[in-house]
Design an enzyme around this catalytic site. Structure first.
Site, PDB file in Angstrom:
ATOM      1  N   GLU A 178      -3.813   9.084  -1.506  1.00 34.25           N
ATOM      2  CA  GLU A 178      -2.891   7.951  -1.586  1.00 34.25           C
ATOM      3  C   GLU A 178      -2.361   7.768  -3.004  1.00 34.25           C
ATOM      4  OE1 GLU A 178      -4.196   5.446   2.021  1.00 34.25           O
ATOM      5  OE2 GLU A 178      -5.727   5.102   0.527  1.00 34.25           O
ATOM      6  N   GLU A 238     -18.884   6.367   0.645  1.00 30.80           N
ATOM      7  CA  GLU A 238     -17.706   7.174   0.336  1.00 30.80           C
ATOM      8  C   GLU A 238     -17.961   8.169  -0.778  1.00 30.80           C
ATOM      9  OE1 GLU A 238     -14.442   5.637  -2.279  1.00 30.80           O
ATOM     10  OE2 GLU A 238     -13.314   5.686  -0.393  1.00 30.80           O
ATOM     11  N   TRP A 290       0.860  -1.193   0.000  1.00 26.71           N
ATOM     12  CA  TRP A 290       0.000   0.000   0.000  1.00 26.71           C
ATOM     13  C   TRP A 290       0.893   1.238   0.000  1.00 26.71           C
ATOM     14  CZ3 TRP A 290      -5.194  -0.456  -0.424  1.00 26.71           C
ATOM     15  CH2 TRP A 290      -5.977   0.687  -0.230  1.00 26.71           C
ATOM     16  N   ASP A 338      -0.322  11.555  -1.512  1.00 29.14           N
ATOM     17  CA  ASP A 338      -1.219  12.605  -1.038  1.00 29.14           C
ATOM     18  C   ASP A 338      -2.368  12.027  -0.212  1.00 29.14           C
ATOM     19  OD1 ASP A 338      -2.982  11.525  -2.899  1.00 29.14           O
ATOM     20  OD2 ASP A 338      -3.049  13.279  -4.193  1.00 29.14           O
TER      21      ASP A 338
HETATM   22  C1  BGC Z   1      -8.972   7.722   0.262  1.00 30.31           C
HETATM   23  C2  BGC Z   1      -8.206   8.145   1.502  1.00 30.31           C
HETATM   24  C3  BGC Z   1      -8.821   7.484   2.725  1.00 30.31           C
HETATM   25  C4  BGC Z   1      -8.937   5.985   2.541  1.00 30.31           C
HETATM   26  C5  BGC Z   1      -9.724   5.320   3.674  1.00 30.31           C
HETATM   27  C6  BGC Z   1      -8.977   6.216   0.186  1.00 30.31           C
HETATM   28  O1  BGC Z   1      -9.667   5.848  -0.945  1.00 30.31           O
HETATM   29  O2  BGC Z   1      -8.362   8.240  -0.886  1.00 30.31           O
HETATM   30  O3  BGC Z   1      -8.261   9.535   1.646  1.00 30.31           O
HETATM   31  O4  BGC Z   1      -8.018   7.770   3.844  1.00 30.31           O
HETATM   32  O5  BGC Z   1      -9.627   5.714   1.344  1.00 30.31           O
HETATM   33  O6  BGC Z   1     -10.984   5.898   3.811  1.00 30.31           O
END
Ligand code: BGC
Length: 388
Positions: free
Chosen positions: A171, A322, A116, A168
């Site tokens: 990710e 999300e 990751w 960032d």
């Molecule tokens: C997001 C991150 C987040 C993670 C867990 C990722 O898809 O880009 O900002 O911390 O999911 O929610």
């Protein structure tokens, strides 16, 4: 807040979201990013620290304290990793991304090396910011002497890597320096300076701010990163909550208007224009962030619109996902990600957290929130600033 007959009952929904966050918290304090999505069975410092702030907003101080204790214990387990990373950098040796302190931990506080993109320093800054706010407002909270060691290590880690390229908040893009990451680092260092009573960290914060303003001096607005002059909705955090710029800063105002022009999808806010993750839908986290900014500058009608949009995306079970709309916007990428990992997270703890924060901001502006909530908002608004 005052509501019309057919408007969503935000106070009740926010209370249900607080329960969802508590439900997603383990007894040891860890907060799972999403209980239903295969890839999110971890506690991210970023999501968790925003969620802990929401718990403080909701006067759930013990739960917030448990989270901070869990972070402290997790940091203690990676003391060596942090010191090695600092030493490698200060001695000029190369630093492989794999050996960097992680963005996310297992719920037991362990590190998983699984490829990751772990090197994301923003979560460490966001934790220090969230801890500072917690200690400011939670009655009877005091800075445990044990925590000082973790705060100091994290602050030195941030100081060392403050303006280094890393992944960032999404990710992604590990070779760039990201504007919103700089803001998290800034807020974390400001918080550490106060907690450790060490003004050195304020000086570093001030120099981070100079870097952060680099793109704005050149372009007249805050860009996404050193590799992209496009916008990114996470840059909204420069104002609320990280206070790296004033909400009336002309560069920031210009940034907000570009974000409004380029990132609104069906009333919600997307991450950045070329986002393809699950088709690049609109995120409750970001729509609530935009609402938070509007609330801060007194645009309450716009802020309520954002709150309504988020509230409109709870499902029947009270879950808040999300992102929404990616399927219609970009079917091909939506399908690609779904084939890989299944449907997007149906319940994201961080989405609940941002809804709670925005609902509270608006209730505060209506004068209907508790005194403790007002103290938290004031504490954030009056956090010390680092000036170059
Ligand atoms: C997001 C991150 C987040 C993670 C867990 C990722 O898809 O880009 O900002 O911390 O999911 O929610």
């Amino acid at each position: 807040m005052s509501e019309t007959a057919d408007a969503p009952p935000h106070a009740a929904l926010a209370q249900r979201s607080v329960s969802a966050i508590l439900h997603n918290q383990r007894a040891n304090g860890a907060i799972v990013a999403s209980p239903d999505f295969s890839q999110y069975q971890f506690c991210w410092l970023r999501d968790g620290s925003f969620s802990a702030f929401a718990l403080d907003v909701a006067s759930e101080y013990d739960a917030a304290a448990r989270y901070h204790q869990w972070v402290h214990e997790s940091i203690q387990r990676i003391r060596g990793l942090i010191e090695d990373a600092i030493l490698r950098r200060t001695s000029g040796a190369g630093s492989g991304e794999v050996e960097m302190p992680p963005a996310r931990f297992t719920l037991d506080g362990a590190v998983v090396v699984d490829g990751w993109p772990n090197f994301q320093i923003d979560g460490y800054g966001t934790w220090l910011w969230s801890l500072g706010r917690h200690l400011d407002v939670a009655p009877e909270s005091k800075l445990s002497p044990d925590w000082l060691d973790s705060i100091d290590r994290v602050a030195r880690y941030l100081e060392t890597f403050a303006v280094s390229p890393c992944f960032d908040v999404w990710e992604e893009s590990g070779t760039a320096v990201h504007t919103s990451t700089l803001a998290s680092v800034y807020a974390g260092l400001v918080s550490a300076a106060a907690l450790l009573d060490d003004m050195r960290f304020l000086e570093t914060a001030a120099s981070v701010k100079v870097t952060l303003e680099g793109s704005a001096r050149r372009l007249g607005y805050f860009n996404k990163s050193s590799e992209s002059d496009d916008v990114d909705a996470s840059v909204l955090w420069l104002d609320s909550p990280f206070r790296a710029v004033s909400s009336s800063d002309p560069w920031f105002e210009k940034t907000v208007s570009l974000i409004e022009d380029r990132l609104v999808l069906d009333g919600g806010l997307r991450r950045y224009p070329t986002d393809t993750y699950f088709g690049g839908g609109a995120w409750p986290v970001l729509t609530a962030t935009l609402g938070w900014h509007y609330a801060t500058i007194g645009k309450t009608t716009d802020a309520r619109r954002c709150l309504d949009w988020v509230a409109g995306h709870f499902d029947r079970e009270g879950r808040l996902g999300e992102q929404f709309g990616g399927e219609q916007r970009d079917r091909q990428h939506f399908d690609e990600w779904t084939d890989r990992w299944g449907p997007p997270a149906a319940d994201l703890t961080w989405s609940h957290a941002m809804y709670v924060i925005l609902e509270n901001e608006l209730a505060r502006s209506d004068g209907t929130s508790a005194a403790s909530d007002s103290r938290l908002a004031e504490s954030n608004a009056s956090a010390p600033e680092a000036r170059p």
